[in-house]
Motif scaffolding. Sequence first.
Motif, PDB file in Angstrom:
ATOM      1  N   ARG A  34      -5.872  -2.196   2.411  1.00  0.00           N
ATOM      2  CA  ARG A  34      -5.109  -1.210   3.195  1.00  0.00           C
ATOM      3  C   ARG A  34      -3.660  -1.124   2.706  1.00  0.00           C
ATOM      4  O   ARG A  34      -3.096  -0.048   2.595  1.00  0.00           O
ATOM      5  N   GLU A  35      -3.068  -2.270   2.421  1.00  0.00           N
ATOM      6  CA  GLU A  35      -1.666  -2.291   1.981  1.00  0.00           C
ATOM      7  C   GLU A  35      -1.508  -1.750   0.562  1.00  0.00           C
ATOM      8  O   GLU A  35      -0.500  -1.111   0.249  1.00  0.00           O
ATOM      9  N   ALA A  37      -3.527   0.438  -0.991  1.00  0.00           N
ATOM     10  CA  ALA A  37      -4.049   1.806  -1.152  1.00  0.00           C
ATOM     11  C   ALA A  37      -2.958   2.835  -1.486  1.00  0.00           C
ATOM     12  O   ALA A  37      -3.158   3.655  -2.387  1.00  0.00           O
ATOM     13  N   PRO A  38      -1.811   2.827  -0.808  1.00  0.00           N
ATOM     14  CA  PRO A  38      -0.784   3.824  -1.162  1.00  0.00           C
ATOM     15  C   PRO A  38      -0.275   3.688  -2.599  1.00  0.00           C
ATOM     16  O   PRO A  38       0.272   4.634  -3.154  1.00  0.00           O
ATOM     17  N   LEU A  39      -0.472   2.509  -3.195  1.00  0.00           N
ATOM     18  CA  LEU A  39      -0.041   2.296  -4.579  1.00  0.00           C
ATOM     19  C   LEU A  39      -1.132   2.665  -5.576  1.00  0.00           C
ATOM     20  O   LEU A  39      -0.962   2.450  -6.783  1.00  0.00           O
ATOM     21  N   GLN A  40      -2.271   3.179  -5.054  1.00  0.00           N
ATOM     22  CA  GLN A  40      -3.407   3.521  -5.917  1.00  0.00           C
ATOM     23  C   GLN A  40      -3.912   2.296  -6.677  1.00  0.00           C
ATOM     24  O   GLN A  40      -4.250   2.371  -7.853  1.00  0.00           O
TER      25      GLN A  40
END
Length: 151
Positions: A34-35, A37-40
């Motif tokens: 989850r953490e 994911a925004p960093l792909q």
Amino acid sequence: MNNAKPSVLDEFCTGDLGFMVTSVRNGIQDALERELAPLQMTVPQYVVLNCLAKGWGRTLSDFCRVLAYDSGAMTRLLDRIAAKGFIRRVENESDRRSFLIELTALGQAALPQARQVTEVAFRRLLTGFSEKDAETLHKLLSRILINAKSD
């Protein structure tokens, strides 16, 4: 009839320990995913980058051991990381049949942010733990690892 509740140690020995450790591992994996994911980035991709940065591995077989992947799965993972520009394969001068993995400038730049978000996840998972709790957890998990290696 004996209504005595089995001890926790007895319950662990009937498989509960394995189930609990697997559940904890899955919970950690989910929190990190989850953490990241925004960093792909996925957890296995982060593990490879972090291992490279810490000098814990540079070859396909090194990463297979760390992640418990077979060589085919690891090759595919390294291909995905390379496609993102985080790593590159370089010739292994000491073994022409293999290659070494290196972090690229992009990989080195991505690592601090990935480390930061994984720290957020771990701190959340350790909410409510005192320093003494953390020391005890470390000691107990270390003991299990030592016992596992002595079999």
